[in-house]
Each structure stands twice: as structure tokens, then as C-alpha cells.
Design a protein around this motif. Structure first.
Motif, mmCIF file in Angstrom:
data_model
loop_
_atom_site.group_PDB
_atom_site.id
_atom_site.type_symbol
_atom_site.label_atom_id
_atom_site.label_comp_id
_atom_site.label_asym_id
_atom_site.label_seq_id
_atom_site.Cartn_x
_atom_site.Cartn_y
_atom_site.Cartn_z
ATOM 1 N N PHE A 87 23.274 -3.082 -75.343
ATOM 2 C CA PHE A 87 23.497 -1.219 -75.470
ATOM 3 C C PHE A 87 25.324 -1.582 -75.133
ATOM 4 O O PHE A 87 25.576 -2.835 -74.548
ATOM 5 C CB PHE A 87 22.827 -0.504 -74.426
ATOM 6 C CG PHE A 87 23.283 -1.084 -73.042
ATOM 7 C CD1 PHE A 87 24.114 -1.271 -71.888
ATOM 8 C CD2 PHE A 87 21.756 -2.127 -72.642
ATOM 9 C CE1 PHE A 87 23.924 -1.110 -70.869
ATOM 10 C CE2 PHE A 87 22.031 -2.745 -71.078
ATOM 11 C CZ PHE A 87 23.286 -2.301 -70.367
ATOM 12 N N ASP A 88 25.701 -0.472 -75.028
ATOM 13 C CA ASP A 88 27.262 -0.238 -75.736
ATOM 14 C C ASP A 88 27.675 -0.146 -74.011
ATOM 15 O O ASP A 88 27.729 0.922 -73.639
ATOM 16 C CB ASP A 88 27.388 1.092 -76.110
ATOM 17 C CG ASP A 88 29.350 0.832 -76.324
ATOM 18 O OD1 ASP A 88 29.934 0.864 -76.140
ATOM 19 O OD2 ASP A 88 29.330 2.086 -77.531
ATOM 20 N N HIS B 230 16.505 -5.207 -71.982
ATOM 21 C CA HIS B 230 16.645 -4.115 -72.216
ATOM 22 C C HIS B 230 17.189 -3.890 -73.648
ATOM 23 O O HIS B 230 17.744 -5.661 -73.978
ATOM 24 C CB HIS B 230 16.810 -3.033 -71.903
ATOM 25 C CG HIS B 230 17.341 -2.793 -70.902
ATOM 26 N ND1 HIS B 230 16.019 -1.921 -70.321
ATOM 27 C CD2 HIS B 230 17.625 -3.322 -69.506
ATOM 28 C CE1 HIS B 230 15.094 -1.504 -68.888
ATOM 29 N NE2 HIS B 230 16.872 -2.193 -67.848
ATOM 30 N N ARG C 125 25.529 6.425 -71.741
ATOM 31 C CA ARG C 125 24.386 6.006 -70.412
ATOM 32 C C ARG C 125 25.897 5.298 -69.729
ATOM 33 O O ARG C 125 25.402 6.067 -68.011
ATOM 34 C CB ARG C 125 24.210 5.323 -70.686
ATOM 35 C CG ARG C 125 22.795 5.093 -69.756
ATOM 36 C CD ARG C 125 22.229 3.871 -70.559
ATOM 37 N NE ARG C 125 21.550 4.391 -71.765
ATOM 38 C CZ ARG C 125 19.515 5.623 -71.563
ATOM 39 N NH1 ARG C 125 19.229 5.410 -69.777
ATOM 40 N NH2 ARG C 125 19.647 5.542 -72.219
#
Length: 306
Positions: A142-143, A139, A148
Motif C-alpha cells: 500500500f501507498d 497485507h 489511509r
């Protein structure tokens, strides 16, 4: 000396997936990625299978080496083993602490996670997020402390569980020290385990030590699995590895370190026996400190019932 292997991988069916594509066994302990890369995943000394590595095979190796229990980590190279780990939770509750894992970008990942935690009673959730072989290879980056992931952590925290994270090495976008600090701060009742002692690199030792200092938190621990492989070349009994473990202990404390092997892949570079006994041969740690690293710390994190 009593031991808990705090980072072991089993695979009833090899079905890995990462930035190299899918991974499948091709016999003789070898595996092939979808891009055609082939490598030795399982040792060929007769203790491991040709195309899988099961609990029964692992228990024979553990018993021979005086390892009382093991923590079973999911990993992208082996593929999610959640269904197999469900079986082992019931079959060997006193020998294994199996992990579950979900893809946080899957549509129904929260529903799956809650099934694992509530119905199947998993205590540990593992995320391999590394850009090299984990979720950030499949992917976009992302953080790790974003909404999420925080929703996931909060649900684990509410059940007094453990989250283990493999964030890769310092040059990867997945290596998010400040995000890990925020997770620990925002989820004070969540036990956070960072795998592979943040994968130190010789040329960035000062940065690594600074990261350890940032992550010296009450609810953060580190497993030292695969350290001999990470520090390669470092011949058995791995004196440079021990030096780095001593440096880490000086920063975060011996009570925060947990021994593990990262077998079976790590055992293709040296034997499980060597990965198990090298700390016993050093004078860098006292016998009491070795007992903490080998057993007591992991028992408190992963086997709180005793």
C-alpha cells in the motif's frame, strides 16, 4: 557521554505476526514462526529472559552501559506491545518513550489510535511496514502517502507527535522514498523518523545516498539502529558501519542521526556493550558530534519536555 537508545524492543509476551505466521517463544531465548522456522531472538548471556525481555531487565543493561533513556519501538517480530507500553508510560516516564502501533487495515484502528494518543498520552507511533517482516508482509502493498495513512499522520501531527517507520530495504515494495518525502511535505509539523538509516546495501550505495538526499527534510530524522548487523560482516568496532554513518552525516547532517541498538535481537550478534560504545572509539566524528548522535538529537525528537 550521555546516551539515549533510540531504538529498543521490549516484550512482556512474545506474540509476533508477519508473513511467516505467528511467532512464539520456545525457551532458551529462541522463538519459532508459524511456518516452523526457529531462531535465536534473545541473547543467552544471562542478561535477557528465556521467553521475554522486560523493562527491568533492560534498565539493568542500560544502567551498566551509561544509557540514560530508551525509545521503545513496537515491532512485528515481537508482536504489538501497546498494553505493556501503557504500563511503562506510567511506571518509568523519565526512562522510556514507548511507542504505540495500530494496523491501518483494522476496522477500528482510528478509534484505537485516538485512545492511545489522547487517553494514554503516547507521543510516538511506530509502523513496521516492511515487506520482509512488517505490515506489507501481512497485507497487499500500500501507498505510505495514500489517504489511509495520511489520515493517521494528520492525527499524530495535530498532537505534535512523532511517527517512526521501518520501511525495509531498497528491494522491498515497502521501501517508498518518494512517499516518505510526500508525508514530510504534507505534514510539516509531524516529526518523521526513518528507522535503520534506510537499511543501506553495499551494492546500491549510490542509490542509498540519493535517497538520503531526497529525504533531507526539516522534519525527518534517521535512527542508526542495527547498522552493524545490516553491514555484517563488519567486525567490532564496525569500521565500515562508521564509514556509512559518516557518508550519511555528510548528506543529511549530524543533527539528523540518532544512535540506537535494536536490541535484543541485534545483541544476539554482538554484545549490547559493543553496540553501545563503538562510536566512542572512532575519530570519524568529533566529541560534540558524538554527543548529538548519542543523546541530543533523540532528546529533542522523543523527549521534548526535557
Amino acid at each position: 557521554m550521555k546516551k539515549i537508545d533510540a531504538h529498543l524492543h521490549l516484550a512482556k509476551i512474545l506474540a509476533g505476526y508477519c508473513r511467516r505466521g505467528e511467532l512464539r517463544a520456545v525457551g532458551g531465548g529462541r522463538a519459532r514462526w508459524g511456518n516452523g522456522e526457529e531462531f535465536q531472538l534473545l541473547p543467552t548471556n544471562g542478561d535477557y529472559g528465556d521467553d521475554c525481555f522486560t523493562a527491568e531487565q533492560a534498565l539493568k543493561i542500560m544502567d551498566r552501559n551509561g544509557v540514560e533513556r530508551a525509545v521503545l519501538m513496537n515491532g512485528s517480530m515481537y508482536g504489538f506491545q501497546n498494553i505493556y507500553h501503557e504500563e511503562l508510560l506510567e511506571k518509568y516516564p523519565h526512562r522510556f518513550c514507548p511507542s504505540c502501533e495500530v494496523d491501518p487495515f483494522a476496522t477500528n484502528h482510528i478509534k484505537a489510535l485516538e485512545r492511545f494518543l489522547d487517553e494514554k498520552k503516547f507521543h510516538l507511533v511506530k509502523f513496521e511496514v516492511s515487506s520482509g517482516g512488517g505490515l506489507m508482509g501481512c497485507h497487499e502493498p500500500f501507498d505510505l502517502s495514500g489517504d489511509r495513512m495520511m489520515e493517521i499522520y494528520k492525527r499524530i501531527e495535530a498532537r505534535r507527535g512523532v511517527v517512526a517507520l521501518d520501511v525495509g530495504d531498497i528491494d522491498m515494495e515497502s521501501h517508498q522514498t518518494l512517499a516518505l518525502m510526500r508525508v514530510a511535505d504534507r505534514c510539516p509539523d509531524l516529526k518523521v523518523v526513518i528507522c535503520h538509516l534506510l537499511a543501506p546495501a553495499r551494492e546500491k550505495r549510490r542509490e542509498w545516498l540519493a535517497e538520503l538526499a531526497i529525504l533531507k527534510q526539516a522534519n525527518i530524522w534517521f535512527d542508526i539502529a542495527a547498522m552493524p548487523k545490516i553491514m555484517s560482516p563488519d567486525p567490532y568496532p564496525y569500521p565500515e558501519t562508521v564509514d556509512y554513518l559518516k557518508m550519511a552525516a555528510d548528506v543529511v547532517g549530524v543533527s539528523k542521526l540518532m544512535w540506537g541498538t535494536d536490541a535484543p535481537f541485534a545483541a544476539t550478534k554482538d554484545t549490547y556493550e559493543h553496540l553501545t560504545d563503538y562510536l566512542e572509539k572512532t575519530e570519524a566524528f568529533t566529541e560534540a558530534e558524538k554527543s548529538q548522535i548519542f543523546y541530543e538529537n533523540a532528546r529533542g525528537v522523543y523527549f521534548p519536555a526535557g
